[in-house]
Design a protein around this motif. Structure first.
Motif, PDB file in Angstrom:
ATOM      1  N   CYS A  26       0.813  -1.219   0.000  1.00 53.29           N
ATOM      2  CA  CYS A  26       0.000   0.000   0.000  1.00 53.29           C
ATOM      3  C   CYS A  26       0.849   1.273   0.000  1.00 53.29           C
ATOM      4  N   ARG A  27       2.117   1.152   0.291  1.00 50.23           N
ATOM      5  CA  ARG A  27       3.009   2.326   0.229  1.00 50.23           C
ATOM      6  C   ARG A  27       3.352   2.701  -1.212  1.00 50.23           C
ATOM      7  N   ILE A  28       3.022   1.836  -2.131  1.00 47.01           N
ATOM      8  CA  ILE A  28       3.350   2.066  -3.541  1.00 47.01           C
ATOM      9  C   ILE A  28       2.149   2.680  -4.250  1.00 47.01           C
ATOM     10  N   LYS A  29       2.355   3.829  -4.861  1.00 45.94           N
ATOM     11  CA  LYS A  29       1.293   4.497  -5.609  1.00 45.94           C
ATOM     12  C   LYS A  29       1.186   3.829  -6.978  1.00 45.94           C
ATOM     13  N   SER A  30       0.340   2.827  -7.056  1.00 43.51           N
ATOM     14  CA  SER A  30       0.263   2.014  -8.268  1.00 43.51           C
ATOM     15  C   SER A  30      -0.909   2.420  -9.161  1.00 43.51           C
ATOM     16  N   TRP A  97      -8.803  12.742   2.389  1.00 46.20           N
ATOM     17  CA  TRP A  97      -8.236  11.782   3.341  1.00 46.20           C
ATOM     18  C   TRP A  97      -7.979  12.449   4.678  1.00 46.20           C
ATOM     19  N   THR A  98      -8.411  11.800   5.758  1.00 42.74           N
ATOM     20  CA  THR A  98      -8.209  12.350   7.105  1.00 42.74           C
ATOM     21  C   THR A  98      -7.522  11.370   8.051  1.00 42.74           C
ATOM     22  N   GLU A  99      -7.704  10.068   7.839  1.00 44.19           N
ATOM     23  CA  GLU A  99      -7.119   9.086   8.753  1.00 44.19           C
ATOM     24  C   GLU A  99      -5.613   8.953   8.557  1.00 44.19           C
ATOM     25  N   THR A 100      -5.168   9.119   7.314  1.00 43.76           N
ATOM     26  CA  THR A 100      -3.748   9.059   6.968  1.00 43.76           C
ATOM     27  C   THR A 100      -3.604   9.561   5.551  1.00 43.76           C
ATOM     28  N   ALA A 101      -2.364   9.794   5.107  1.00 44.46           N
ATOM     29  CA  ALA A 101      -2.135  10.088   3.699  1.00 44.46           C
ATOM     30  C   ALA A 101      -2.380   8.813   2.898  1.00 44.46           C
ATOM     31  N   PRO A 102      -2.830   8.929   1.644  1.00 45.36           N
ATOM     32  CA  PRO A 102      -3.251   7.754   0.880  1.00 45.36           C
ATOM     33  C   PRO A 102      -2.221   6.631   0.800  1.00 45.36           C
ATOM     34  N   TYR A 103      -0.935   6.993   0.700  1.00 41.33           N
ATOM     35  CA  TYR A 103       0.110   5.976   0.528  1.00 41.33           C
ATOM     36  C   TYR A 103       1.018   5.874   1.750  1.00 41.33           C
ATOM     37  N   PHE A 113      -5.693   1.386   7.073  1.00 40.04           N
ATOM     38  CA  PHE A 113      -6.104   2.509   6.234  1.00 40.04           C
ATOM     39  C   PHE A 113      -5.036   2.760   5.175  1.00 40.04           C
ATOM     40  N   GLY A 114      -5.463   2.988   3.937  1.00 38.27           N
ATOM     41  CA  GLY A 114      -4.534   3.289   2.860  1.00 38.27           C
ATOM     42  C   GLY A 114      -5.124   2.874   1.530  1.00 38.27           C
ATOM     43  N   ARG A 115      -4.734   3.585   0.469  1.00 36.93           N
ATOM     44  CA  ARG A 115      -5.252   3.237  -0.851  1.00 36.93           C
ATOM     45  C   ARG A 115      -4.770   1.838  -1.230  1.00 36.93           C
TER      46      ARG A 115
END
Length: 473
Positions: A26-30, A97-103, A113-115
Motif C-alpha cells: 500500500c506504500r506504492i502508488k500504483s 483523506w483524514t485518517e492518513t495520507a493515501p500511501y 487505512f490506505g489506498r
C-alpha cells in the motif's frame, strides 16, 4: 485437530506478517501511468507488481512473470485446477483523506487505512496467506492453485487479456475483489461517449467552461464551471436552489477578466464520490453543475440548446437511466444503473461519458440501441461499447464448495448474489467473485480513507484456505 482448526491457528499466528506485507504494497502508488519500456502501465503498477513478486517468492512459491503485465505464484507443480485473480493497481487517491495520507498506510481500530488496502492488495495477500497455510501445513494436494496478480484491473484489464492470450482458463476461478458470500452474476457494462460541436457561439451570457470527472467508473465528487455575463444575484439564486435539490454545495468566486466590462464567476461544486456501480451512494457534482447551467439565462445559441438537452437526458438523481431509455430490471440482478461521470463543455463543444451497469437481461437490442436512438435524435454523436453481463450457474459444484467453506468458517448461510462492478472473472466461463469482505462492510473503496478490517482479512484467508484444500485435494 481438523483442517479448519489447523488453518485458523496458522492464520492467527501469521496475521502480523500478513498486515506488514499489505502495508508494504500500500506504500506504492500504483495508479496507471505512462507506459515505459518494460513497464506497460507505468512505474507505479510495475513497482507494485514487482514487490508482490518478491513477497510471493519469499514464501517459496514458483513465480512466472508475463512480460510485467501479470505475475503468477503456483502452490505446486500439479495440474492447474483453481486460479485466484487479484490486482496490484489502484484508482487515483482523490481528496478528503483524514485518517492518513493515501500511501502512508496505518493500522487504527483494527483496520488498515490506505489506498489499495481493500481494493485489492489486502484481499490479494489474504489469498496468498491462504496458499501459504495450505503449503506450510502440508495439506495433501493433487491439483494446483495459482495466484494471478495483475496490474491494470482498474483501467480495462488488458493485463489479463495478455495473460489469457498465453494461458488457458483454469477449470475454476475466483477473484477476491468483491464481497461475501459469493457473486455469480456481474452486470453488463454499457459505456458511451457523447459529443457535440457547436455551429455558433453565444453573444452575451455564456458558459465559458464546465469540467467534472476524470475517471469513467467514479462518480465525480468535484466539478467547476466558469460563467460570463450572468449576474451574481442570478447565480446565487440558482446555486441556492440546486443545492437544496441535490445536496451538492456551490461556491462562487469572482473572476478578473482583465477588462472588467462583463461579470465572470467561477462556480465550484462539491459533492461526494462513489463507485459507478452504485451511483446513488454519491453526489454527482458534474451533473449538479449541468443542472444549474441549464437553468441560467444564457445567450440563445447551440451551447444553450445542447446543455439543456443533455440536462434533460441526464437529470440529477436519475440513477436508473429512465430519461435516456436505459431503464431495465430482472429478478436475477436487479436494476440497470446509469452514471454520467465525465463532462467537459466550453464555448465550442460538449463531451460527456456515462457508465451504465446493465442487468442480466440486458443486450444491445434492448439497451444500447434505444439509448443511441434517443441521443442521436437529439443531435448528439454517440460512440458506445457494451460488455455483456456475466452469469455462472449457482448450482454448479464449484460454487457449492466455495459456499460450504464460507459457511464452515463464518457459521452464516451461504448464498449467491449479483453486483454492478466488474472483476477480472467477467469474461471467464467458470469465474466468480468471492470475498474478501462482508456484504455490509463499506471499506470506502475508490474513496477517501479506504480501509480493510483485519478481522475480515483473517476470515477471508481462512475461507480461501479451506476452499483451496477442498478443491485441490
Amino acid at each position: 485437530m481438523d483442517i479448519k482448526e489447523e488453518i485458523k491457528k496458522y492464520i492467527d499466528a501469521h496475521t502480523d506478517e500478513m498486515v506488514a506485507d499489505i502495508m508494504e504494497l500500500c506504500r506504492i502508488k500504483s495508479v496507471k501511468g505512462e507506459a515505459k519500456e518494460g513497464m506497460p502501465y507505468g512505474e507505479g503498477p510495475y513497482a507494485a507488481l514487482m514487490a508482490a513478486k518478491d513477497i510471493c517468492a519469499r514464501y517459496g512459491f514458483s513465480i512466472t512473470n508475463y512480460d510485467n503485465y501479470v505475475i503468477t505464484a503456483d502452490l505446486n507443480d500439479k495440474p492447474r485446477h483453481l486460479d485466484i485473480l487479484a490486482h496490484m493497481d489502484v484508482v487515483a487517491e482523490g481528496d478528503g483523506w483524514t485518517e492518513t495520507a493515501p500511501y502512508e498506510p496505518v493500522v487504527k481500530d483494527g483496520k488498515i487505512f490506505g489506498r489499495g488496502s481493500s481494493d485489492d492488495k489486502g484481499p490479494a495477500m489474504a489469498a496468498l496467506y491462504a496458499m501459504r497455510a495450505v503449503k506450510e501445513l502440508g495439506l495433501p494436494m493433487n491439483k494446483n492453485c495459482r495466484l494471478i496478480l495483475g496490474s491494470d484491473e482498474e483501467c480495462g484489464s488488458s493485463d489479463i487479456e495478455h495473460y489469457y492470450a498465453k494461458e488457458p482458463e483454469a477449470e475454476m476461478t475466483f477473484s477476491p475483489d468483491a464481497e461475501f458470500p459469493l457473486v455469480n452474476v456481474e452486470k453488463g457494462q454499457f459505456r458511451a461517449d457523447i459529443r457535440k460541436q457547436f455551429a455558433d457561439r453565444g453573444q452575451g451570457a455564456v458558459l465559458v467552461s464546465l469540467k467534472g470527472g476524470t475517471t469513467t467508473n467514479i462518480v465525480p465528487g468535484a466539478a467547476e464551471a466558469v460563467v460570463k455575463g450572468v449576474s451574481q444575484a442570478d447565480l446565487e439564486a440558482a446555486c441556492t436552489r440546486v443545492q437544496a435539490e441535490t445536496g451538492v454545495s456551490f461556491e462562487l468566486e469572482a473572476e478578473d477578466d482583465g477588462i472588467a466590462l462583463t461579470e465572470t464567476f467561477r462556480i465550484i461544486a462539491e459533492g461526494k464520490t462513489a463507485h459507478a456501480s452504485m451511483p446513488a451512494g454519491g453526489k454527482n457534482a458534474a451533473l449538479a453543475l449541468l443542472k444549474l447551467a441549464a437553468t441560467l439565462p444564457l445567450a440563445d445559441c447551440e451551447q444553450k440548446t445542447y446543455v439543456e438537452k443533455l440536462a434533460a437526458r441526464f437529470p440529477y438523481g436519475d440513477h436508473l437511466g429512465e430519461a435516456i431509455g436505459a431503464k431495465l430490471s430482472d429478478e436475477l440482478s436487479g436494476e440497470t444503473t446509469v452514471s454520467l461521470n465525465i463532462l467537459e463543455i466550453d464555448e465550442e463543444s460538449l463531451f460527456a461519458r456515462f457508465d451504465s451497469r446493465s442487468c442480466a437481461s440486458a443486450n444491445e437490442e434492448n439497451t444500447v440501441n434505444p439509448v443511441k436512438k434517443l441521443l442521436e435524435a437529439d443531435g448528439f454523436s454517440v460512440d458506445a461499447s457494451f460488455n455483456p453481463p456475466h452469469v455462472v450457474d449457482a448450482d454448479c459444484p464449484f460454487i457449492k464448495t466455495l459456499l460450504a467453506s464460507y459457511e464452515a468458517v463464518t457459521g452464516e448461510p451461504g448464498r449467491t448474489t449479483y453486483m454492478g462492478g466488474g472483476t477480472y472473472v467477467h469474461s471467464l466461463k467458470r469465474g466468480v467473485a468471492f470475498g474478501a469482505v462482508g456484504e455490509f462492510t463499506d471499506t470506502h473503496m475508490h474513496g477517501a480513507n479506504e480501509f480493510m478490517p483485519i478481522e475480515e482479512l483473517k476470515t477471508a484467508a481462512n475461507i480461501f484456505a479451506l476452499s483451496i484444500a477442498e478443491l485441490c485435494k
